[in-house]
Design a protein around this motif. Structure first.
Motif, mmCIF file in Angstrom:
data_model
loop_
_atom_site.group_PDB
_atom_site.id
_atom_site.type_symbol
_atom_site.label_atom_id
_atom_site.label_comp_id
_atom_site.label_asym_id
_atom_site.label_seq_id
_atom_site.Cartn_x
_atom_site.Cartn_y
_atom_site.Cartn_z
ATOM 1 N N ASP A 296 0.823 -1.210 0.000
ATOM 2 C CA ASP A 296 0.000 0.000 0.000
ATOM 3 C C ASP A 296 0.859 1.262 0.000
ATOM 4 O OD1 ASP A 296 -2.423 -1.289 -0.167
ATOM 5 O OD2 ASP A 296 -2.755 -1.358 1.991
ATOM 6 N N ALA A 297 2.070 1.172 0.561
ATOM 7 C CA ALA A 297 2.981 2.318 0.529
ATOM 8 C C ALA A 297 3.426 2.622 -0.899
ATOM 9 C CB ALA A 297 4.198 2.044 1.410
ATOM 10 N N VAL A 298 3.646 1.592 -1.692
ATOM 11 C CA VAL A 298 3.997 1.790 -3.105
ATOM 12 C C VAL A 298 2.812 2.382 -3.861
ATOM 13 C CG1 VAL A 298 4.630 0.630 -5.258
ATOM 14 C CG2 VAL A 298 5.742 -0.039 -3.111
ATOM 15 N N LEU A 299 1.642 1.823 -3.639
ATOM 16 C CA LEU A 299 0.447 2.293 -4.340
ATOM 17 C C LEU A 299 0.065 3.722 -3.938
ATOM 18 C CD1 LEU A 299 -1.765 -0.928 -4.154
ATOM 19 C CD2 LEU A 299 -0.437 -0.105 -6.107
ATOM 20 N N ASN A 300 0.436 4.091 -2.724
ATOM 21 C CA ASN A 300 0.120 5.429 -2.206
ATOM 22 C C ASN A 300 1.418 6.152 -1.841
ATOM 23 O OD1 ASN A 300 -3.003 5.101 -1.881
ATOM 24 N ND2 ASN A 300 -2.154 3.315 -0.859
ATOM 25 N N TYR A 301 2.369 6.079 -2.744
ATOM 26 C CA TYR A 301 3.713 6.607 -2.470
ATOM 27 C C TYR A 301 3.691 8.116 -2.238
ATOM 28 C CZ TYR A 301 3.820 8.391 -7.283
ATOM 29 O OH TYR A 301 3.548 9.063 -8.442
ATOM 30 N N GLN A 302 4.720 8.566 -1.519
ATOM 31 C CA GLN A 302 4.838 10.005 -1.235
ATOM 32 C C GLN A 302 5.473 10.714 -2.434
ATOM 33 O OE1 GLN A 302 6.563 10.914 2.608
ATOM 34 N NE2 GLN A 302 7.343 12.883 1.872
ATOM 35 N N HIS A 303 4.865 11.783 -2.878
ATOM 36 C CA HIS A 303 5.385 12.560 -4.004
ATOM 37 C C HIS A 303 6.433 13.554 -3.489
ATOM 38 C CE1 HIS A 303 2.264 11.302 -7.037
ATOM 39 N NE2 HIS A 303 1.685 10.929 -5.895
ATOM 40 N N HIS A 304 7.648 13.421 -3.962
ATOM 41 C CA HIS A 304 8.756 14.314 -3.590
ATOM 42 C C HIS A 304 9.816 14.232 -4.678
ATOM 43 C CE1 HIS A 304 10.841 10.643 -2.567
ATOM 44 N NE2 HIS A 304 10.006 10.352 -1.586
ATOM 45 N N ASN A 305 10.904 14.931 -4.495
ATOM 46 C CA ASN A 305 11.972 14.961 -5.495
ATOM 47 C C ASN A 305 13.224 14.194 -5.064
ATOM 48 O OD1 ASN A 305 10.491 16.643 -7.298
ATOM 49 N ND2 ASN A 305 11.029 18.434 -6.042
ATOM 50 N N TYR A 306 13.131 13.448 -3.984
ATOM 51 C CA TYR A 306 14.315 12.739 -3.493
ATOM 52 C C TYR A 306 14.688 11.582 -4.419
ATOM 53 C CZ TYR A 306 13.325 15.199 0.877
ATOM 54 O OH TYR A 306 13.087 16.158 1.837
ATOM 55 N N ILE A 307 15.999 11.430 -4.635
ATOM 56 C CA ILE A 307 16.495 10.278 -5.395
ATOM 57 C C ILE A 307 17.643 9.567 -4.668
ATOM 58 C CG2 ILE A 307 15.744 11.001 -7.699
ATOM 59 C CD1 ILE A 307 18.494 12.195 -8.143
ATOM 60 N N TYR A 308 17.999 10.077 -3.498
ATOM 61 C CA TYR A 308 19.048 9.436 -2.692
ATOM 62 C C TYR A 308 18.567 9.320 -1.253
ATOM 63 C CZ TYR A 308 22.091 10.727 -6.595
ATOM 64 O OH TYR A 308 22.654 10.876 -7.844
ATOM 65 N N MET A 309 19.030 8.301 -0.585
ATOM 66 C CA MET A 309 18.761 8.184 0.849
ATOM 67 C C MET A 309 19.871 7.375 1.505
ATOM 68 S SD MET A 309 15.694 5.389 1.233
ATOM 69 C CE MET A 309 15.920 3.691 0.717
ATOM 70 N N CYS A 310 20.030 7.628 2.774
ATOM 71 C CA CYS A 310 21.030 6.912 3.563
ATOM 72 C C CYS A 310 20.503 6.799 4.985
ATOM 73 C CB CYS A 310 22.351 7.703 3.541
ATOM 74 S SG CYS A 310 23.673 6.944 4.511
#
Length: 346
Positions: A296-310
């Motif tokens: 459900d997190a994928v289906l209702n993903y958060q819209h943002h501009n991030y492409i990196y995470m750590c």
């Protein structure tokens, strides 16, 4: 005066007393055989396997001390014509009488297994869990889970077949055959993927299997459910930009070493389609059984501009997100230093 003679001869009185006592004994014995408390507290369930004969069932009852007096159970069973043996998992209540127990066995009134599963990483682990909870052994379930032909019957491949199993609690009879159990799981999968979820998958330009594969990566990354939509949004951004996913959980899966705590360069070099540092797009199948929350997190993903995470250097389980390499490298150096400070080298 002469004493009056009794109307009944002495021998008749004795006979009547004997008959009365014998009648009491027979009545008591009959009561104990059919209606008296019989079942002990030694076992919670009686498991009767498919193909068991009455002799085998009776042998189990004796060896496991399921009833107080096995000979009385045997007599009651024969008197009640218990011949048609129905396999199953039968609930045993301490103090239950033979009549009730035999009635349950004759009628096949077994109790379903409340089977719950989640956080399963490998097919082999799932097969083992199924074998532990049901009559069929793990090898039978493993053969099905690794069958390309069976996966195809349900619209999957051998690689993504694992995504058909939606973690939840299921009530399933203990002696249900593996093939019927797979059909039941597919029915539940179909119910889960209702019109709303299916439309959201289409909006992502993904199949339901692809959503589950991405959800498995999200599940592998996230320690906290509330962060799953943000992580899902990051990977969707990378997919849309044509970038490598570079998801550490896929590298761990590709290396088949689930004790890795620090992903090193040597781990990234493995030539495996599940290594998303080398292969673009989604891997062929899920790296673990995805949870409902992750799907459900994928289906209702958060819209943002991030492409990196750590991972954050406070080891809270949360992540520091970034929109560019420079910012990401700052976050990564902080986390690598925190790992070194804690002497986590591999």
């Amino acid at each position: 005066m002469e004493e009056k003679k009794s109307k009944f001869p002495k021998w008749l009185k004795i006979s009547l007393i004997v008959i009365f006592v014998v009648g009491l004994f027979i009545g008591w014995k009959a009561y104990q055989t059919f209606m008296g408390a019989s079942v002990t507290d030694k076992e919670e369930y009686l498991y009767i396997n498919s193909g068991d004969s009455y002799e085998q069932v009776f042998a189990k009852i004796k060896s496991l001390d399921i009833v107080k007096h096995p000979n009385l159970f045997d007599y009651a069973a024969k008197a009640m014509d218990y011949k048609d043996i129905k396999p199953g998992r039968y609930k045993l209540t301490p103090g239950m009488n033979n009549r009730r127990l035999i009635g349950n066995l004759r009628g096949g009134y077994q109790e379903a297994v409340k089977f719950r599963f989640e956080n399963i990483r490998l097919k082999e682990s799932f097969a083992g869990l199924l074998g532990k909870n049901f009559e069929a052994d793990s090898t039978a379930f493993s053969a099905i889970l690794n069958s390309e032909e069976i996966a195809k019957q349900y619209g999957f491949t051998k690689d993504n077949f694992f995504s058909m199993f939606i973690p939840n609690t299921y009530e399933i009879y203990w002696n249900t055959s593996p093939d019927k159990m797979m059909a039941r799981f597919h029915d539940e999968y179909t119910k889960f993927w209702n019109a709303e979820r299916t439309e959201k998958a289409k909006a992502l330009d993904m199949t339901t299997q692809q959503v589950s594969i991405l959800a498995s990566i999200v599940k592998g990354e996230a320690l906290h459910v509330d962060e799953m939509p943000a992580i899902a949004g990051l990977y969707i951004n990378r997919l849309r930009k044509g970038m490598l996913l570079q998801a550490d959980p896929t590298v761990i899966f590709a290396n088949n070493d689930f004790e890795i705590r620090r992903v090193l360069n040597r781990h990234l070099t493995i030539d495996n389609p599940y290594n998303t540092y080398r292969y673009k797009g989604l891997p062929p199948g899920p790296i673990m059984m995805p949870s409902i929350a992750a799907i459900d997190a994928v289906l209702n993903y958060q819209h943002h501009n991030y492409i990196y995470m750590c991972a954050k250097d406070d080891f809270s389980g949360y992540h520091a997100f970034a929109t560019n390499v420079a910012e990401h490298q700052v976050n990564a150096r902080k986390f690598q230093k925190a790992l070194t400070d804690r002497n986590i080298m591999k």
